[in-house]
Design an enzyme around this catalytic site. Structure first.
Site, PDB file in Angstrom:
ATOM      1  CG  HIS A   8     -41.646 -15.522   7.243  1.00 44.09           C
ATOM      2  ND1 HIS A   8     -41.157 -17.678   6.941  1.00 44.09           N
ATOM      3  CD2 HIS A   8     -42.578 -16.027   6.928  1.00 44.09           C
ATOM      4  CE1 HIS A   8     -42.349 -17.583   6.581  1.00 44.09           C
ATOM      5  NE2 HIS A   8     -42.852 -17.006   6.145  1.00 44.09           N
ATOM      6  CD  GLU A  56     -43.549 -15.770   2.688  1.00 47.63           C
ATOM      7  OE1 GLU A  56     -44.443 -15.691   2.156  1.00 47.63           O
ATOM      8  OE2 GLU A  56     -42.939 -16.531   3.497  1.00 47.63           O
ATOM      9  CG  HIS A  75     -46.283  -1.666  13.034  1.00 47.16           C
ATOM     10  ND1 HIS A  75     -47.630  -1.441  14.022  1.00 47.16           N
ATOM     11  CD2 HIS A  75     -45.493  -2.240  14.330  1.00 47.16           C
ATOM     12  CE1 HIS A  75     -46.851  -1.981  15.253  1.00 47.16           C
ATOM     13  NE2 HIS A  75     -46.085  -1.667  15.166  1.00 47.16           N
ATOM     14  CD  GLU A 117     -43.222   0.562  16.780  1.00 47.71           C
ATOM     15  OE1 GLU A 117     -42.715   0.622  17.875  1.00 47.71           O
ATOM     16  OE2 GLU A 117     -43.837  -0.565  16.877  1.00 47.71           O
TER      17      GLU A 117
END
Length: 127
Positions: A8, A56, A75, A117
């Protein structure tokens, strides 16, 4: 030798419900599990395809000021199966913050200022 697999990414957020609503509306991400602790909540969001990699969202009860994202040079990236429809949806939401038409990508910004993105379907990477 040990091997590793992505699990994550974490974004700390000021308003957990607002962020969850944004990610569900913008990207179809939904809560898959939650940890409620004393003074914090952590919610893991998953995509509609059941990818193992999750986002998360961490909320801290005593945090009142926006997070300093510095130059925000990091990002998260998600690939869509319908780039034009995704772009139109995000344009309508007013969350597109940067477009690179030469690369065929764009970025959306979440309520806390994190960039995500958006990539087109896999054809051939331009970069």
């Amino acid at each position: 030798m040990a091997t590793f697999k992505f699990a994550h990414n974490n974004f700390n957020v000021l308003d957990l419900e607002r962020s969850m609503k944004f990610y569900e509306e913008a990207l179809g991400l939904k809560e898959v599990r939650r940890i409620n602790g004393e003074g914090f909540k952590i919610v893991f969001l998953g995509d509609e395809l059941g990818s193992e990699h999750q986002l998360e969202l961490t909320w801290l009860a005593d945090r009142k000021e926006p997070y300093n994202l510095g130059d925000n040079e990091f990002h998260l990236a998600l690939r869509t199966d319908d780039y034009e429809a995704a772009h139109a949806k995000h344009e309508k939401m007013g969350c597109i913050c940067y477009e690179n038409t030469a690369m065929g990508i764009y970025f959306i910004v979440d309520p806390d200022g994190y960039w995500v993105e958006i990539l087109p379907p896999v054809v051939e990477e331009k970069y």
